[in-house]
Design an enzyme around this catalytic site. Structure first.
Site, short mmCIF file in Angstrom:
data_model
loop_
_atom_site.label_atom_id
_atom_site.label_comp_id
_atom_site.label_asym_id
_atom_site.label_seq_id
_atom_site.Cartn_x
_atom_site.Cartn_y
_atom_site.Cartn_z
N ASP A 4 -96.13 -108.84 -37.54
CA ASP A 4 -95.33 -109.60 -36.58
C ASP A 4 -94.01 -108.84 -36.43
O ASP A 4 -93.22 -108.77 -37.37
CB ASP A 4 -95.10 -111.02 -37.11
CG ASP A 4 -94.15 -111.84 -36.24
OD1 ASP A 4 -93.56 -111.27 -35.29
OD2 ASP A 4 -94.00 -113.05 -36.51
N ASN A 29 -95.96 -101.32 -28.71
CA ASN A 29 -96.39 -101.92 -27.44
C ASN A 29 -96.04 -103.40 -27.32
O ASN A 29 -95.87 -103.91 -26.22
CB ASN A 29 -97.91 -101.74 -27.29
CG ASN A 29 -98.45 -102.35 -26.02
OD1 ASN A 29 -98.08 -101.92 -24.93
ND2 ASN A 29 -99.28 -103.37 -26.15
N TYR A 98 -83.83 -111.93 -14.79
CA TYR A 98 -84.54 -111.45 -15.99
C TYR A 98 -83.55 -110.89 -17.04
O TYR A 98 -83.74 -109.80 -17.58
CB TYR A 98 -85.56 -110.36 -15.62
CG TYR A 98 -86.68 -110.88 -14.74
CD1 TYR A 98 -87.77 -111.52 -15.30
CD2 TYR A 98 -86.61 -110.74 -13.35
CE1 TYR A 98 -88.80 -112.01 -14.49
CE2 TYR A 98 -87.63 -111.23 -12.54
CZ TYR A 98 -88.72 -111.86 -13.12
OH TYR A 98 -89.73 -112.34 -12.32
N LYS A 105 -84.88 -104.40 -22.90
CA LYS A 105 -85.53 -103.10 -22.68
C LYS A 105 -84.47 -102.00 -22.55
O LYS A 105 -84.71 -100.87 -22.99
CB LYS A 105 -86.44 -103.15 -21.45
CG LYS A 105 -87.69 -104.03 -21.64
CD LYS A 105 -88.64 -103.48 -22.69
CE LYS A 105 -89.99 -104.21 -22.67
NZ LYS A 105 -90.94 -103.71 -23.68
N LYS A 135 -101.85 -105.45 -14.75
CA LYS A 135 -102.57 -106.74 -14.72
C LYS A 135 -102.82 -107.25 -16.13
O LYS A 135 -103.89 -107.01 -16.71
CB LYS A 135 -103.91 -106.56 -13.99
CG LYS A 135 -103.75 -106.30 -12.52
CD LYS A 135 -105.11 -106.06 -11.87
CE LYS A 135 -104.93 -105.51 -10.47
NZ LYS A 135 -106.19 -105.00 -9.91
N THR A 136 -101.83 -107.92 -16.70
CA THR A 136 -101.97 -108.49 -18.05
C THR A 136 -101.45 -109.93 -18.03
O THR A 136 -100.88 -110.39 -17.04
CB THR A 136 -101.14 -107.69 -19.07
OG1 THR A 136 -99.75 -107.85 -18.73
CG2 THR A 136 -101.50 -106.22 -19.11
N1 LIG Z 1 -97.49 -106.04 -17.71
C1 LIG Z 1 -96.53 -105.37 -17.08
O1 LIG Z 1 -96.47 -105.35 -15.84
C2 LIG Z 1 -95.51 -104.60 -17.86
C3 LIG Z 1 -94.54 -103.89 -17.14
C4 LIG Z 1 -93.61 -103.14 -17.85
C5 LIG Z 1 -93.64 -103.11 -19.22
N2 LIG Z 1 -94.57 -103.84 -19.90
C6 LIG Z 1 -94.54 -103.77 -21.36
O2 LIG Z 1 -95.83 -103.44 -21.84
C7 LIG Z 1 -96.01 -103.95 -23.17
C8 LIG Z 1 -97.32 -104.69 -23.26
O3 LIG Z 1 -97.20 -105.84 -22.42
P1 LIG Z 1 -98.45 -106.59 -21.76
O4 LIG Z 1 -98.25 -106.55 -20.30
O5 LIG Z 1 -99.73 -106.12 -22.35
O6 LIG Z 1 -98.09 -108.06 -22.24
P2 LIG Z 1 -99.01 -109.23 -22.84
O7 LIG Z 1 -100.28 -109.26 -22.10
O8 LIG Z 1 -98.14 -110.44 -22.82
O9 LIG Z 1 -99.25 -108.73 -24.33
C9 LIG Z 1 -98.18 -108.65 -25.21
C10 LIG Z 1 -98.70 -108.23 -26.55
O10 LIG Z 1 -97.58 -108.21 -27.46
C11 LIG Z 1 -98.00 -108.85 -28.66
N3 LIG Z 1 -96.86 -109.47 -29.34
C12 LIG Z 1 -95.96 -110.35 -28.82
N4 LIG Z 1 -95.07 -110.73 -29.77
C13 LIG Z 1 -95.43 -110.08 -30.90
C14 LIG Z 1 -94.92 -110.04 -32.22
N5 LIG Z 1 -93.85 -110.79 -32.57
N6 LIG Z 1 -95.52 -109.25 -33.14
C15 LIG Z 1 -96.60 -108.50 -32.80
N7 LIG Z 1 -97.15 -108.50 -31.58
C16 LIG Z 1 -96.57 -109.28 -30.63
C17 LIG Z 1 -98.99 -109.90 -28.21
O11 LIG Z 1 -99.80 -110.23 -29.29
P3 LIG Z 1 -100.46 -111.71 -29.40
O12 LIG Z 1 -101.36 -111.83 -28.23
O13 LIG Z 1 -101.13 -111.68 -30.73
O14 LIG Z 1 -99.28 -112.65 -29.32
C18 LIG Z 1 -99.74 -109.16 -27.12
O15 LIG Z 1 -100.79 -108.38 -27.67
C19 LIG Z 1 -94.77 -104.83 -23.45
O16 LIG Z 1 -93.85 -104.12 -24.23
C20 LIG Z 1 -94.22 -105.08 -22.05
O17 LIG Z 1 -92.83 -105.37 -22.04
C21 LIG Z 1 -95.52 -104.58 -19.26
#
Ligand SMILES: NC(=O)c1ccc[n+]([C@@H]2O[C@H](COP(=O)([O-])OP(=O)(O)OC[C@H]3O[C@@H](n4cnc5c(N)ncnc54)[C@H](OP(=O)(O)O)[C@@H]3O)[C@@H](O)[C@H]2O)c1
Length: 179
Positions: A4, A29, A98, A105, A135-136
């Protein structure tokens, strides 16, 4: 190994479990996004986003330094990749809002800049990667980039990176983003 990123004890426990294991690539990540605006942003949500998006990657990188250094001994180099966001770019911010996400960030970007300077002598490269609008769950699958596509592109950037690239802020398509 469970970890965590908001809990330093859990980070240190994971590092202890992997003690003496060379690690040539750490990708930070994990991240969270709260979409609060000027009126609704609270101290708690600002602090939580800093905890997970900025402090967590810093503590994870530091905890796994012995593993990265072992990989350097074995292979001549190692890499840390911080998955950041262009929303942390001050220059690129044209739409406001935001508060916690953007600031956390930006803080990650600055933490990585110092890491890139401090770790260059150790032959550890530390990169910032913006994955695009993916797309997440974070964006309710509203993005325009498939997770597999951005993962492949970011993997290519990591694979092609040199120590002299350390500290750079990459868009997943390969261009450099402004601070
Ligand atoms: N999606 C976008 O458009 C976008 C754009 C720019 C940057 N990002 C960056 O890309 C990265 C991945 O994001 P995503 O889009 O895949 O988001 P997501 O679908 O919300 O997934 C976030 C991940 O972070 C994990 N996480 C959250 N809190 C945590 C903690 N305290 N300890 C360990 N793991 C933790 C979650 O694990 P659990 O599921 O187990 O909670 C999940 O696997 C992030 O850093 C995000 O800021 C995303």
């Amino acid at each position: 190994v469970q970890l965590d990123v908001s809990d330093e004890a859990s980070i240190l426990k994971a590092a202890e479990e992997l003690k003496s294991t060379p690690i040539d690539l750490v990708i930070n990540n994990a991240g969270i996004l709260y979409g609060h605006d000027l009126k609704t942003t609270t101290k708690e949500d600002l602090m939580k986003q800093f905890e997970i998006n900025s402090v967590g990657p810093f503590l994870v990188t530091r905890a796994f330094l012995p593993n990265l250094k072992q990989a350097v001994s074995d292979k001549g180099g190692a890499i840390v990749a911080q998955v950041t966001s262009r929303m942390g770019s001050v220059e690129d911010n044209t739409s406001g809002g935001y508060y916690g996400y953007r600031a956390s960030k930006s803080a990650l970007n600055m933490l990585n800049k110092s890491l890139s300077i401090d770790l260059k002598g150790e032959k550890i490269t530390s990169l910032l990667l913006h994955p695009g609008y993916v797309k997440t769950d974070m964006v309710n699958n509203m993005g325009n980039v498939e997770p597999a596509d951005t993962a492949a592109s970011m993997a290519k950037i990591i694979e092609n990176s040199k120590l002299s690239d350390s500290g750079k802020f990459y868009h997943f398509e390969g261009n450099i983003l402004p601070w």
